[in-house]
Design a protein around this motif. Structure first.
Motif, PDB file in Angstrom:
ATOM      1  N   ALA A   2      25.940 -35.719 -17.661  1.00 39.24           N
ATOM      2  CA  ALA A   2      24.927 -35.098 -18.441  1.00 39.24           C
ATOM      3  C   ALA A   2      24.223 -33.997 -18.034  1.00 39.24           C
ATOM      4  N   LEU A   3      24.001 -34.172 -16.637  1.00 36.08           N
ATOM      5  CA  LEU A   3      23.224 -32.984 -15.729  1.00 36.08           C
ATOM      6  C   LEU A   3      24.084 -31.698 -15.928  1.00 36.08           C
ATOM      7  N   TRP A   4      25.519 -32.053 -15.459  1.00 33.94           N
ATOM      8  CA  TRP A   4      26.242 -30.985 -15.473  1.00 33.94           C
ATOM      9  C   TRP A   4      26.605 -30.202 -16.921  1.00 33.94           C
ATOM     10  N   GLN A   5      26.598 -31.090 -17.869  1.00 32.30           N
ATOM     11  CA  GLN A   5      26.723 -30.478 -19.429  1.00 32.30           C
ATOM     12  C   GLN A   5      25.584 -29.746 -19.752  1.00 32.30           C
ATOM     13  N   SER A   6      24.236 -30.135 -19.240  1.00 31.48           N
ATOM     14  CA  SER A   6      23.064 -29.317 -19.733  1.00 31.48           C
ATOM     15  C   SER A   6      22.976 -27.842 -19.055  1.00 31.48           C
ATOM     16  N   SER A   7      23.171 -27.771 -17.597  1.00 32.18           N
ATOM     17  CA  SER A   7      23.153 -26.536 -17.148  1.00 32.18           C
ATOM     18  C   SER A   7      24.001 -26.253 -15.840  1.00 32.18           C
ATOM     19  N   GLY A   8      25.049 -27.036 -15.813  1.00 34.82           N
ATOM     20  CA  GLY A   8      26.095 -26.792 -14.831  1.00 34.82           C
ATOM     21  C   GLY A   8      25.416 -27.314 -13.560  1.00 34.82           C
ATOM     22  N   PRO A   9      26.150 -26.471 -12.452  1.00 32.59           N
ATOM     23  CA  PRO A   9      25.496 -26.717 -11.103  1.00 32.59           C
ATOM     24  C   PRO A   9      23.947 -26.652 -10.693  1.00 32.59           C
ATOM     25  N   ARG A  10      23.613 -25.621 -11.550  1.00 33.20           N
ATOM     26  CA  ARG A  10      21.886 -25.546 -11.392  1.00 33.20           C
ATOM     27  C   ARG A  10      21.145 -26.998 -11.789  1.00 33.20           C
ATOM     28  N   ALA A  11      21.517 -27.655 -12.564  1.00 31.66           N
ATOM     29  CA  ALA A  11      21.114 -29.116 -12.958  1.00 31.66           C
ATOM     30  C   ALA A  11      21.061 -29.876 -11.766  1.00 31.66           C
ATOM     31  N   LEU A  12      22.188 -29.828 -11.052  1.00 32.28           N
ATOM     32  CA  LEU A  12      22.412 -30.663  -9.818  1.00 32.28           C
ATOM     33  C   LEU A  12      21.431 -30.030  -8.669  1.00 32.28           C
ATOM     34  N   TYR A  13      21.117 -29.033  -8.604  1.00 32.81           N
ATOM     35  CA  TYR A  13      20.250 -28.397  -7.579  1.00 32.81           C
ATOM     36  C   TYR A  13      19.000 -28.003  -8.019  1.00 32.81           C
ATOM     37  N   LYS A  14      18.682 -28.622  -9.067  1.00 29.72           N
ATOM     38  CA  LYS A  14      16.993 -28.593  -9.447  1.00 29.72           C
ATOM     39  C   LYS A  14      15.881 -28.897  -8.547  1.00 29.72           C
ATOM     40  N   GLY A  15      15.250 -28.016  -8.207  1.00 33.96           N
ATOM     41  CA  GLY A  15      14.131 -28.324  -7.309  1.00 33.96           C
ATOM     42  C   GLY A  15      14.689 -28.125  -5.976  1.00 33.96           C
ATOM     43  N   TYR A  16      15.764 -27.436  -5.710  1.00 31.89           N
ATOM     44  CA  TYR A  16      16.326 -27.162  -4.233  1.00 31.89           C
ATOM     45  C   TYR A  16      15.195 -26.439  -3.367  1.00 31.89           C
ATOM     46  N   ILE A  17      14.744 -25.488  -4.114  1.00 31.04           N
ATOM     47  CA  ILE A  17      13.727 -24.753  -3.296  1.00 31.04           C
ATOM     48  C   ILE A  17      12.575 -25.330  -2.817  1.00 31.04           C
ATOM     49  N   ALA A  18      12.199 -26.391  -3.891  1.00 32.09           N
ATOM     50  CA  ALA A  18      11.066 -27.160  -3.522  1.00 32.09           C
ATOM     51  C   ALA A  18      11.281 -28.153  -2.497  1.00 32.09           C
TER      52      ALA A  18
END
Length: 310
Positions: free
Chosen positions: A167-183
């Motif tokens: 579901a995460l990949w479908q929504s935004s691709g790899p960006r969804a799995l690295y959401k909050g990476y900088i944080a």
């Protein structure tokens, strides 16, 4: 250069059989993770709450989860968290090799730089796993579901590692799995760097103040670990709250999320989940510190065994 009979203040990589050390660390990591996972789950639930809270405090969250899902609710997503054990080994490997490469530097520099570098590398591998785990941890919270409707996870009938990842990949691709990476990096890097600085500082000070000749020295670390943890967490907790919120709900930028949290809840918003996080982290750091020091002692090369006191 190695010198047999040298005075060993801190057990470094050059003093150990690295194969034994990493094997022992993997086994100890599994045991510690199983013990503290329920506290991590409760902390995550508390940190993502907004003004209309479902749980009033850590005890309330614990009782509600037990009542609604029994004991298994406290280990929701635990099987996915086992994937973080290899990243833990990457962390400790990076830390030990950095200390080894900074052999000529003072202990503060070695601890701070090595701790920060280890956090940077290991979290780059770990963030996607954490994102999936956090979504699974919050399963059943309807307010949470409505907040992440845009990533389709909230509409899932069956929540597990595969469905959440898809579901995460479908929504935004790899960006969804690295959401909050900088944080995550902004939060974890200083926490890790400071933890190791305080760990060696408290260890050195307590060893000087209380020699503990009458008890095993390794027990000293049951105090050193929690002391280092409480100090580091007290400084970095606001950063950790922002990290969790960005990962589970996709809220804007780091600074934007930090500002929004203050606008909604004031200074107290920066301390949400602090008691639960402090409890879980102090318990885990006590076990981790003892396990870490024990693993190093079990892995000593023969020529250094008599230079280290248990």
């Amino acid at each position: 250069m190695n010198h047999v009979g040298e005075k060993v203040k801190v057990i470094e990589l050059r003093h150990m059989n690295s194969r034994k050390f990493y094997m022992y660390m993997a086994m100890s990591s599994l045991c510690v993770q199983a013990m503290v996972y329920p506290v991590v789950l409760i902390t995550t639930n508390l940190q993502v709450q907004k003004q209309r809270m479902k749980y009033r405090n850590a005890l309330g969250a614990f009782l509600d989860i037990i009542r609604e899902e029994k004991l298994t609710g406290l280990y929701r997503g635990f099987y996915v968290s086992l994937m973080t054990i290899p990243t833990g080994l990457v962390y400790i490997t990076t830390y030990e090799h950095c200390r080894h490469s900074l052999y000529s530097c003072n202990d503060f520099t070695k601890s701070f730089v090595s701790g920060g570098t280890a956090s940077l590398i290991s979290n780059t591998l770990r963030v996607p796993i954490d994102v999936v785990i956090q979504h699974i941890m919050l399963k059943g919270d309807h307010k949470y579901k409505s907040e992440i409707e845009n990533v389709a996870v909230g509409r899932l009938k069956e929540v597990n590692a595969l469905t959440v990842t898809a579901a995460l990949w479908q929504s935004s691709g790899p960006r969804a799995l690295y959401k909050g990476y900088i944080a995550t990096i902004v939060s974890a890097l200083p926490n890790s760097a400071l933890w190791w600085v305080f760990y060696h500082l408290y260890s050195d000070q307590l060893s000087r103040t209380y020699p503990f000749y009458h008890i095993p020295k390794v027990l000293l670390y049951t105090m050193v670990g929690p002391l280092a943890t409480m100090t580091a967490i007290s400084i970095t907790n606001p950063l950790d709250i922002v990290r969790v919120r960005m990962q589970v709900s996709g809220e804007g930028t780091f600074l934007g999320t930090l500002k929004k949290l203050f606008q909604e809840e004031g200074w107290k918003g920066y301390h949400k989940g602090l008691s639960a996080r402090m409890l879980g982290s102090c318990i885990s750091s006590s076990f981790i510190a003892v396990a870490y020091e024990s693993c190093k002692r079990f892995s000593l090369k023969p020529e250094y065994i008599h230079d280290i006191r248990w």
